[in-house]
Design a protein around this motif. Structure first.
Motif, PDB file in Angstrom:
ATOM      1  N   LEU A 129       9.667  -6.883   4.201  1.00  0.00           N
ATOM      2  CA  LEU A 129       9.984  -7.637   2.990  1.00  0.00           C
ATOM      3  C   LEU A 129       9.493  -6.901   1.742  1.00  0.00           C
ATOM      4  N   ALA A 130       8.262  -6.388   1.771  1.00  0.00           N
ATOM      5  CA  ALA A 130       7.727  -5.639   0.620  1.00  0.00           C
ATOM      6  C   ALA A 130       8.592  -4.424   0.327  1.00  0.00           C
ATOM      7  N   TYR A 131       9.066  -3.767   1.366  1.00  0.00           N
ATOM      8  CA  TYR A 131       9.982  -2.635   1.197  1.00  0.00           C
ATOM      9  C   TYR A 131      11.244  -3.096   0.457  1.00  0.00           C
ATOM     10  N   CYS A 132      11.820  -4.189   0.902  1.00  0.00           N
ATOM     11  CA  CYS A 132      13.069  -4.683   0.307  1.00  0.00           C
ATOM     12  C   CYS A 132      12.870  -5.144  -1.134  1.00  0.00           C
ATOM     13  N   ILE A 133      11.750  -5.778  -1.429  1.00  0.00           N
ATOM     14  CA  ILE A 133      11.470  -6.238  -2.785  1.00  0.00           C
ATOM     15  C   ILE A 133      11.355  -5.054  -3.740  1.00  0.00           C
ATOM     16  N   ASN A 134      10.826  -3.944  -3.240  1.00  0.00           N
ATOM     17  CA  ASN A 134      10.540  -2.785  -4.086  1.00  0.00           C
ATOM     18  C   ASN A 134      11.461  -1.599  -3.841  1.00  0.00           C
ATOM     19  N   VAL A 135      12.565  -1.809  -3.141  1.00  0.00           N
ATOM     20  CA  VAL A 135      13.421  -0.695  -2.748  1.00  0.00           C
ATOM     21  C   VAL A 135      13.812   0.153  -3.961  1.00  0.00           C
ATOM     22  N   GLU A 136      13.674   1.451  -3.790  1.00  0.00           N
ATOM     23  CA  GLU A 136      14.050   2.430  -4.803  1.00  0.00           C
ATOM     24  C   GLU A 136      14.208   3.776  -4.113  1.00  0.00           C
ATOM     25  N   GLU A 137      14.714   4.729  -4.826  1.00  0.00           N
ATOM     26  CA  GLU A 137      14.915   6.076  -4.287  1.00  0.00           C
ATOM     27  C   GLU A 137      13.577   6.650  -3.803  1.00  0.00           C
ATOM     28  N   GLY A 138      13.558   7.167  -2.592  1.00  0.00           N
ATOM     29  CA  GLY A 138      12.368   7.835  -2.057  1.00  0.00           C
ATOM     30  C   GLY A 138      11.335   6.924  -1.421  1.00  0.00           C
ATOM     31  N   LEU A 139      11.576   5.624  -1.401  1.00  0.00           N
ATOM     32  CA  LEU A 139      10.609   4.691  -0.815  1.00  0.00           C
ATOM     33  C   LEU A 139      10.562   4.892   0.693  1.00  0.00           C
ATOM     34  N   GLU A 140       9.361   4.950   1.256  1.00  0.00           N
ATOM     35  CA  GLU A 140       9.227   5.123   2.698  1.00  0.00           C
ATOM     36  C   GLU A 140       7.968   4.435   3.211  1.00  0.00           C
ATOM     37  N   PHE A 141       7.993   4.134   4.494  1.00  0.00           N
ATOM     38  CA  PHE A 141       6.835   3.538   5.138  1.00  0.00           C
ATOM     39  C   PHE A 141       5.780   4.618   5.344  1.00  0.00           C
ATOM     40  N   GLY A 142       4.508   4.237   5.176  1.00  0.00           N
ATOM     41  CA  GLY A 142       3.404   5.147   5.458  1.00  0.00           C
ATOM     42  C   GLY A 142       3.183   5.237   6.961  1.00  0.00           C
ATOM     43  N   LYS A 143       2.136   5.920   7.340  1.00  0.00           N
ATOM     44  CA  LYS A 143       1.845   6.110   8.761  1.00  0.00           C
ATOM     45  C   LYS A 143       1.219   4.886   9.405  1.00  0.00           C
ATOM     46  N   GLY A 144       0.901   3.887   8.605  1.00  0.00           N
ATOM     47  CA  GLY A 144       0.458   2.621   9.170  1.00  0.00           C
ATOM     48  C   GLY A 144      -1.039   2.472   9.292  1.00  0.00           C
ATOM     49  N   LEU A 145      -1.433   1.565  10.166  1.00  0.00           N
ATOM     50  CA  LEU A 145      -2.825   1.184  10.305  1.00  0.00           C
ATOM     51  C   LEU A 145      -3.728   2.326  10.757  1.00  0.00           C
ATOM     52  N   SER A 146      -3.175   3.335  11.377  1.00  0.00           N
ATOM     53  CA  SER A 146      -3.997   4.421  11.901  1.00  0.00           C
ATOM     54  C   SER A 146      -4.433   5.415  10.821  1.00  0.00           C
ATOM     55  N   VAL A 147      -3.859   5.336   9.622  1.00  0.00           N
ATOM     56  CA  VAL A 147      -4.219   6.243   8.532  1.00  0.00           C
ATOM     57  C   VAL A 147      -4.735   5.405   7.364  1.00  0.00           C
ATOM     58  N   SER A 148      -6.035   5.480   7.116  1.00  0.00           N
ATOM     59  CA  SER A 148      -6.637   4.591   6.123  1.00  0.00           C
ATOM     60  C   SER A 148      -6.482   5.060   4.679  1.00  0.00           C
ATOM     61  N   ASP A 149      -6.107   6.310   4.464  1.00  0.00           N
ATOM     62  CA  ASP A 149      -6.012   6.790   3.083  1.00  0.00           C
ATOM     63  C   ASP A 149      -4.580   6.848   2.563  1.00  0.00           C
ATOM     64  N   GLU A 150      -3.672   6.173   3.224  1.00  0.00           N
ATOM     65  CA  GLU A 150      -2.283   6.070   2.771  1.00  0.00           C
ATOM     66  C   GLU A 150      -1.915   4.608   2.600  1.00  0.00           C
ATOM     67  N   PRO A 151      -0.998   4.327   1.690  1.00  0.00           N
ATOM     68  CA  PRO A 151      -0.512   2.949   1.561  1.00  0.00           C
ATOM     69  C   PRO A 151       0.435   2.611   2.712  1.00  0.00           C
ATOM     70  N   ASP A 152       0.755   1.332   2.821  1.00  0.00           N
ATOM     71  CA  ASP A 152       1.733   0.898   3.827  1.00  0.00           C
ATOM     72  C   ASP A 152       3.127   1.402   3.482  1.00  0.00           C
ATOM     73  N   ILE A 153       3.422   1.424   2.181  1.00  0.00           N
ATOM     74  CA  ILE A 153       4.740   1.853   1.699  1.00  0.00           C
ATOM     75  C   ILE A 153       4.522   2.609   0.392  1.00  0.00           C
TER      76      ILE A 153
END
Length: 177
Positions: A45-69
């Motif tokens: 849902l957050a992805y869809c609310i903020n969709v724009e060029e270049g938007l991508e999911f981060g590596k997730g819970l296993s990487v603490s220094d990156e955002p989710d998206i």
């Protein structure tokens, strides 16, 4: 042996009435072994609310220094830092130093307590915080299948998901201006 993520395929027809944006999306989402369906769908849902060029999911819970998206600029700067859940103030402080905009989508039963404890500090960091309706998030998670075909309409702080045999509406409120 480490557990592997579960992969979900989503076909979405997005209608964002607030931005006059109508766009088909095909997403592949990896659910981390320790991630709930609710959290995964809030990421979608957050992805869809903020969709724009270049938007991508981060590596997730296993990487603490990156955002989710996040979308990155052409010179590799972070344009938007999107976090899902109830992140610590230190994480958001770091995010606000390296990103133009920081948004947080808080969604579970502990969200009001988290906000009462951390809200004033987060507001001072200029982070935009949104609180999603927990019962709506649970209804959305109940619609999850490994392959999903949704129609999603966004309008004025609410999302309306429809699939073949089910539908769900969930809303959110801005906790910061």
């Amino acid at each position: 042996m480490a557990l592997k993520p579960t992969i979900y395929k989503l076909k979405l027809m997005l209608s964002d009435m607030d931005r006059d944006l109508y766009k088909p999306l095909q997403l592949t989402v990896a659910q981390h072994p320790s991630e709930t369906l609710e959290r995964m769908m809030v990421r979608v849902l957050a992805y869809c609310i903020n969709v724009e060029e270049g938007l991508e999911f981060g590596k997730g819970l296993s990487v603490s220094d990156e955002p989710d998206i996040w979308p990155r600029t052409l010179d590799d700067r972070i344009k938007l830092w999107l976090d899902v859940g109830e992140p610590g103030v230190d994480r958001i402080k770091k995010a606000s130093r390296i990103s133009e905009t920081v948004k947080i989508y808080s969604f579970n039963t502990k969200s009001p307590v988290w906000w009462s404890q951390e809200g004033s500090k987060l507001s001072a960091l200029n982070a935009k915080v949104y609180q999603l309706d927990w019962s709506g998030v649970q209804r959305l998670a109940a619609m999850v299948e490994r392959t999903m075909d949704f129609s999603l309409t966004l309008s004025g702080g609410s999302a309306y998901f429809t699939a073949d045999n089910s539908h769900c509406e969930l809303s959110w409120v801005a906790l910061t201006p």
